[in-house]
Design a protein around this motif. Sequence first.
Motif, PDB file in Angstrom:
ATOM      1  N   PHE A 202       0.833  -1.201   0.000  1.00 27.14           N
ATOM      2  CA  PHE A 202       0.000   0.000   0.000  1.00 27.14           C
ATOM      3  C   PHE A 202       0.873   1.258   0.000  1.00 27.14           C
ATOM      4  O   PHE A 202       0.664   2.189  -0.788  1.00 27.14           O
TER       5      PHE A 202
ATOM      6  N   SER B  96       1.727   4.242  -3.138  1.00 28.01           N
ATOM      7  CA  SER B  96       1.328   5.643  -3.002  1.00 28.01           C
ATOM      8  C   SER B  96       2.280   6.587  -3.722  1.00 28.01           C
ATOM      9  O   SER B  96       1.907   7.715  -4.053  1.00 28.01           O
TER      10      SER B  96
ATOM     11  N   GLY C 196      -3.355   1.950  -2.486  1.00 23.43           N
ATOM     12  CA  GLY C 196      -2.302   2.911  -2.220  1.00 23.43           C
ATOM     13  C   GLY C 196      -2.198   3.987  -3.279  1.00 23.43           C
ATOM     14  O   GLY C 196      -1.866   5.135  -2.985  1.00 23.43           O
TER      15      GLY C 196
END
Length: 446
Positions: free
Chosen positions: A143, A147, A185
């Motif tokens: 996750f 991002s 993410g």
Amino acid sequence: MRSSLRFRSALAALLLTVVSGAAGAAVFAGPQVAGIPIEFLLFACVLTGVALFHSYVLPIAVTGAIVIALYKIALSPFKSGSGLPGFVGHLEHEWVILVNLLLLLTGFALLARQFEDSKVPAVLPRFLPDDWKGGFVLLVLVFVLSSFLDNIAAAMIGGAIAHTVFRGNVHIGYLAAIVAASNAGGAGSVVGDTTTTMMWISGISPLEVLEAFIASGVALVICGVIAARQQDALQRIQRDATQNAVVDWSRVGMVVLVLALAIIVNVIDNVRFSGISNLFPFLGAAVWVAILIGALWRSTGWILLPGALKGSVFLLSLVLCASMMPVERLPPASWQTAFGLGFLSAVFDNIPLTALAIKQGGYDWGFLAYAVGFGGSMIWFGSSAGVALSSMYPQARSVGKWVREGWHVTVAYVIGFFVMLAVIGFHPGSTPRADLDPETNVAVAH
């Protein structure tokens, strides 16, 4: 056996209904059956074939793309025109996306092998809990990586670690959770997913997309805990690091080089040049430049390329099919529409869906980012991350098993969406640049 067949048949019927239902919002003058453009029926047949005959997904997808292309050349116009010239114009518009996906999928497959060969996954058990919480921490890692990194790379790295720490015995429900974590993410970050990057390029503030982390965080916890327990019941994470495992820092450096160059090119393109990657697949090319540089001092798993190419061609065929669908507009922007787009993105490429939503305007962009991003996790071919991971784990190429054993992804999507709706409510965001009058710079009325 019979119950499994009934399940797959019901799922195929559901896919047919969802895809055909999108035609109701289309403005179209081509041949139709009961008000549904024939292209949608052909695409639904392709998706049904993929759902039912997962051992033959590649020939089904390729044949479907050829049939739909020939049909449109002969009988139904493209947005760029009719006949062969219209098809050529369509490819001129789509080739950058297709080539970028091809380069990223194949490049990150090699990158995942380099990461695994670096022995980093072999020493990770020193730092991960040795029960189901270890599997959950790994999903959180995916996750976080996604991002700021492409979700394909995050999923492949997560898959490489899982292959080592679970000794190759990975539950399909956990594979679905890896894909879900990578898409979750990227949902709240404008550099974490192609769809959120498109929003950024269109003038939508990164802060408007950031709120998607509310839903994706909730979804990660729900599907992550359940999947980690599924995995722990099947194969517990190894308790200790592999004996005598020594990290190959040269291979780690190669991985870092590829990822760093991908991030730099992505950010420079969107911040400085406002989406010049629409003209050339710079991101995919940058990844391959870094891979070739790294190959000068460390062996590269070129033997993986044929398998990666097969998975890539499958996804590109579905993306091409989806791009030829005559969807000219979406239903009026609302949270209900955004919620439905999440399910549609599981079978329909989310890039054209996002482009239509940006052009239409009126969405709360955080909701849209979460829906089209996380929603693709519900079926293995619903996102490029899922297709990439299935090249590492061929057993995942079954819609029935994915939905049955990864049911928690769908549950997590629904709960995450409504938690965000309850917490912040649905508020239409800024007007993208695509909807501004070029002369007055004032929003165009819908």
